[in-house]
Write an enzyme that holds these catalytic residues in place. Structure first.
Site, PDB file in Angstrom:
ATOM      1  N   ASP A   1       0.850  -1.196   0.000  1.00 36.50           N
ATOM      2  CA  ASP A   1       0.000   0.000   0.000  1.00 36.50           C
ATOM      3  C   ASP A   1       0.886   1.246   0.000  1.00 36.50           C
ATOM      4  OD1 ASP A   1      -2.434  -1.402  -0.081  1.00 36.50           O
ATOM      5  OD2 ASP A   1      -2.327  -1.779   2.066  1.00 36.50           O
TER       6      ASP A   1
ATOM      7  N   LYS B   1       0.911  -8.012  -2.992  1.00 34.92           N
ATOM      8  CA  LYS B   1      -0.364  -7.494  -3.501  1.00 34.92           C
ATOM      9  C   LYS B   1      -0.181  -6.056  -3.949  1.00 34.92           C
ATOM     10  CE  LYS B   1      -4.031  -6.157  -0.785  1.00 34.92           C
ATOM     11  NZ  LYS B   1      -4.588  -4.897  -1.284  1.00 34.92           N
TER      12      LYS B   1
ATOM     13  N   ASP C   1      -4.721  -6.522  -7.271  1.00 37.64           N
ATOM     14  CA  ASP C   1      -5.983  -6.310  -6.544  1.00 37.64           C
ATOM     15  C   ASP C   1      -6.701  -5.077  -7.097  1.00 37.64           C
ATOM     16  OD1 ASP C   1      -7.944  -6.198  -4.570  1.00 37.64           O
ATOM     17  OD2 ASP C   1      -6.618  -5.316  -3.068  1.00 37.64           O
TER      18      ASP C   1
ATOM     19  N   LYS D   1      -9.982  -5.270  -8.301  1.00 35.99           N
ATOM     20  CA  LYS D   1     -11.433  -5.424  -8.019  1.00 35.99           C
ATOM     21  C   LYS D   1     -12.302  -4.908  -9.166  1.00 35.99           C
ATOM     22  CE  LYS D   1     -10.905  -4.836  -2.979  1.00 35.99           C
ATOM     23  NZ  LYS D   1      -9.582  -4.170  -2.847  1.00 35.99           N
TER      24      LYS D   1
ATOM     25  N   ASP E   1     -17.806  -3.980 -13.681  1.00 38.39           N
ATOM     26  CA  ASP E   1     -18.285  -3.216 -14.834  1.00 38.39           C
ATOM     27  C   ASP E   1     -19.184  -4.153 -15.636  1.00 38.39           C
ATOM     28  OD1 ASP E   1     -18.396  -1.325 -17.040  1.00 38.39           O
ATOM     29  OD2 ASP E   1     -16.483  -0.532 -16.335  1.00 38.39           O
TER      30      ASP E   1
ATOM     31  N   PRO F   1     -20.179  -7.024 -18.272  1.00 34.61           N
ATOM     32  CA  PRO F   1     -19.424  -8.272 -18.483  1.00 34.61           C
ATOM     33  C   PRO F   1     -18.315  -8.167 -19.521  1.00 34.61           C
ATOM     34  CG  PRO F   1     -21.756  -8.761 -18.268  1.00 34.61           C
ATOM     35  CD  PRO F   1     -21.655  -7.266 -18.259  1.00 34.61           C
TER      36      PRO F   1
ATOM     37  N   THR G   1     -15.662  -5.011   3.641  1.00 30.95           N
ATOM     38  CA  THR G   1     -15.800  -5.048   5.103  1.00 30.95           C
ATOM     39  C   THR G   1     -16.044  -3.652   5.681  1.00 30.95           C
ATOM     40  OG1 THR G   1     -13.401  -5.082   5.129  1.00 30.95           O
ATOM     41  CG2 THR G   1     -14.506  -7.147   5.632  1.00 30.95           C
TER      42      THR G   1
ATOM     43  N   ARG H   1      -3.219  -9.570  12.313  1.00 27.25           N
ATOM     44  CA  ARG H   1      -2.280  -8.871  13.196  1.00 27.25           C
ATOM     45  C   ARG H   1      -1.566  -9.888  14.077  1.00 27.25           C
ATOM     46  NH1 ARG H   1      -2.915  -5.741  10.006  1.00 27.25           N
ATOM     47  NH2 ARG H   1      -3.486  -3.543  10.117  1.00 27.25           N
TER      48      ARG H   1
ATOM     49  N   GLY I   1      -0.428  -6.231   5.576  1.00 23.90           N
ATOM     50  CA  GLY I   1       0.195  -4.979   5.169  1.00 23.90           C
ATOM     51  C   GLY I   1       1.111  -4.427   6.235  1.00 23.90           C
ATOM     52  N   ARG I   2       0.576  -3.458   6.993  1.00 26.54           N
ATOM     53  CA  ARG I   2       1.416  -2.705   7.924  1.00 26.54           C
ATOM     54  C   ARG I   2       2.245  -3.511   8.923  1.00 26.54           C
ATOM     55  NH1 ARG I   2      -3.624   1.134   8.765  1.00 26.54           N
ATOM     56  NH2 ARG I   2      -4.515  -0.872   8.159  1.00 26.54           N
TER      57      ARG I   2
END
Ligand code: C5P
Length: 231
Positions: free
Chosen positions: A11, A33, A60, A62, A65, A67, A117, A178, A207-208
């Protein structure tokens, strides 16, 4: 390790920042990713550089739209040679089938995002969806499986139930991980790597805890050793 289960979320907003981190990591310990921010800033050139270093890439983006557009986007992503790509299951059956038919089963893995989420019950009602978040996740995961995609991104807390419902072959990719002593940052529903693996997750997006660790490689090794004995 032939099949690293940790996927490090890059990220970052620039290739320089991403490469500074990646130079400390090893492709036998993790995959990478690349999401919308980094890909929009750097384009396919960075993907090529990361693959040349031996890393498997989860692109990633996502896609969501009509098809035909999603099918062509999936083809273009697959042509980059990445390991895994994704689409939104909310794009519906025709879109999911078009994505599936656009790329051969054996090449790039194709997974779907069910419900973001970040969406709570109010958000769900705002857009006219019926049911509780977990019911919607299950419905969209089943739709994803019916359309022969390889799996879904889900919370590790949902993984146990989805594993039972979707069977052994369906891939579950879980963020929100985590280490026990780690900070939650802005994640609300978190699990440890061990819990995620025990709940049936195949791959863990982290990630972090890794990107901001003093020693990212050591952190990656430690997180791997937490899950190394688990299926
Ligand atoms: O730094 P952290 O471990 O929280 O990063 C998690 C990564 O997983 C981020 O790239 C985030 O966008 C992604 N993600 C998530 N929750 C989802 C889907 C993706 O945190 N439901």
């Amino acid at each position: 390790m032939n099949n690293p289960r940790i996927i490090v979320a890059l990220d970052f907003g620039s290739a320089e920042d991403a490469l500074r981190l990646v130079d400390k990591l090893q492709p036998n310990l993790c995959r990478l990713k690349v999401g919308k921010e980094l890909f929009t800033a750097t384009g396919p050139q960075l993907i090529e550089k990361l693959m040349a270093k031996g890393f498997d890439i989860f692109l990633d983006l996502k896609f969501h739209d009509i098809p035909n557009t999603v099918a062509n986007a999936c083809k273009a992503a697959t042509n980059l040679g990445v390991w895994m790509i994704n689409v939104h299951a909310l794009g519906g059956r025709k879109m999911l089938m078009a994505a599936r038919n656009a790329i051969p089963q054996e090449t790039t893995k194709l997974i779907a995002v069910t419900l973001l989420t970040s969406m709570d019950q109010n958000d769900i009602e705002d857009i006219g969806l019926q049911g509780k978040p977990d019911q919607i996740v299950e419905r969209l995961a089943q739709l994803t499986k019916d359309c022969a995609l390889d799996g879904v991104v889900c919370s590790a807390l949902e993984a146990n139930k989805l594993r039972q419902q979707m069977g052994k072959e369906f891939l579950l990719i879980t963020p929100g991980i985590r280490p026990l002593d780690g900070s939650a940052n802005d994640q609300k529903r978190i699990t440890t790597p061990r819990q995620a693996a025990e709940n049936g997750a195949n791959y863990l997006v982290i990630g972090r805890p890794i990107t901001q660790a003093k020693d990212p490689l050591l952190m990656c090794q430690q997180l791997n050793s937490e899950i190394s004995n688990l299926t």
